[in-house]
Design a protein around this motif. Sequence first.
Motif, PDB file in Angstrom:
ATOM      1  N   SER A   1     -81.397  28.421  35.775  1.00 45.62           N
ATOM      2  CA  SER A   1     -81.110  29.247  34.439  1.00 45.62           C
ATOM      3  C   SER A   1     -82.010  30.410  34.591  1.00 45.62           C
ATOM      4  CB  SER A   1     -81.015  28.434  33.319  1.00 45.62           C
ATOM      5  OG  SER A   1     -80.188  27.472  33.388  1.00 45.62           O
ATOM      6  N   HIS A   2     -83.531  30.037  34.633  1.00 46.56           N
ATOM      7  CA  HIS A   2     -84.524  31.135  34.479  1.00 46.56           C
ATOM      8  C   HIS A   2     -83.996  32.512  35.859  1.00 46.56           C
ATOM      9  CE1 HIS A   2     -86.459  28.887  37.656  1.00 46.56           C
ATOM     10  NE2 HIS A   2     -87.013  29.946  38.138  1.00 46.56           N
ATOM     11  N   GLU A   3     -83.503  32.166  36.552  1.00 50.43           N
ATOM     12  CA  GLU A   3     -83.150  33.034  37.905  1.00 50.43           C
ATOM     13  C   GLU A   3     -82.022  33.570  37.345  1.00 50.43           C
ATOM     14  OE1 GLU A   3     -84.129  31.181  42.103  1.00 50.43           O
ATOM     15  OE2 GLU A   3     -82.959  29.783  40.900  1.00 50.43           O
ATOM     16  N   PHE A   4     -80.863  33.167  36.948  1.00 51.33           N
ATOM     17  CA  PHE A   4     -79.814  33.705  36.272  1.00 51.33           C
ATOM     18  C   PHE A   4     -80.053  34.611  35.053  1.00 51.33           C
ATOM     19  CE2 PHE A   4     -75.852  33.920  33.757  1.00 51.33           C
ATOM     20  CZ  PHE A   4     -74.762  34.100  34.746  1.00 51.33           C
ATOM     21  N   SER A   5     -80.965  34.269  34.445  1.00 50.20           N
ATOM     22  CA  SER A   5     -81.196  35.112  33.192  1.00 50.20           C
ATOM     23  C   SER A   5     -82.027  36.494  33.682  1.00 50.20           C
ATOM     24  CB  SER A   5     -82.037  34.309  32.271  1.00 50.20           C
ATOM     25  OG  SER A   5     -83.380  34.103  32.706  1.00 50.20           O
ATOM     26  N   THR A   6     -82.571  36.618  34.790  1.00 48.74           N
ATOM     27  CA  THR A   6     -83.162  38.000  35.104  1.00 48.74           C
ATOM     28  C   THR A   6     -82.296  38.767  35.773  1.00 48.74           C
ATOM     29  OG1 THR A   6     -83.924  36.962  37.206  1.00 48.74           O
ATOM     30  CG2 THR A   6     -85.342  36.495  35.334  1.00 48.74           C
ATOM     31  N   GLY A   7     -81.296  38.259  36.220  1.00 52.00           N
ATOM     32  CA  GLY A   7     -80.247  39.062  36.995  1.00 52.00           C
ATOM     33  C   GLY A   7     -79.163  38.340  37.752  1.00 52.00           C
ATOM     34  N   ARG A   8     -78.012  38.979  38.025  1.00 52.53           N
ATOM     35  CA  ARG A   8     -77.086  38.447  38.568  1.00 52.53           C
ATOM     36  C   ARG A   8     -75.948  39.320  39.108  1.00 52.53           C
ATOM     37  NH1 ARG A   8     -77.630  37.284  33.881  1.00 52.53           N
ATOM     38  NH2 ARG A   8     -76.518  38.461  32.098  1.00 52.53           N
TER      39      ARG A   8
END
Length: 126
Positions: free
Chosen positions: A46-53
């Motif tokens: 989730s923390h990776e997704f929230s920084t950009g996708r």
Amino acid sequence: MAKNHSQRFLDIVDDAKSRVLECTIQDVKIRKEEGEEFLLIDVRESHEFSTGRIPGAKHISKGIIERDVEQLIPDASTLLILYCGGGFRSALAADNLQKMGYTQVISMDGGYSGWKAAGYEIESGS
């Protein structure tokens, strides 16, 4: 930021990749541009997704995908393209989805880091 993966982890990734269809980031870009219908699934945390996708990606982290996929994507013939940071976790997740009966699962080699490095559009975190 290069990762220093353990040999045991790389061994299970190689094993999964022997059974999983992979595509490149360019393949996904072309499919999107041509309007091909598929679900783009981001399996990062989730923390990776929230920084950009990647634009249009749905988030189902690798940690819960096997538990939740049937409720979120009940049609096992849906074309799914999975990506993670570089292509390892997505291969592991794709392998498990195939074991669950999903018939059109592809892992995007290169992952989000490759997509971003190619200069392709990304969505910022919210």
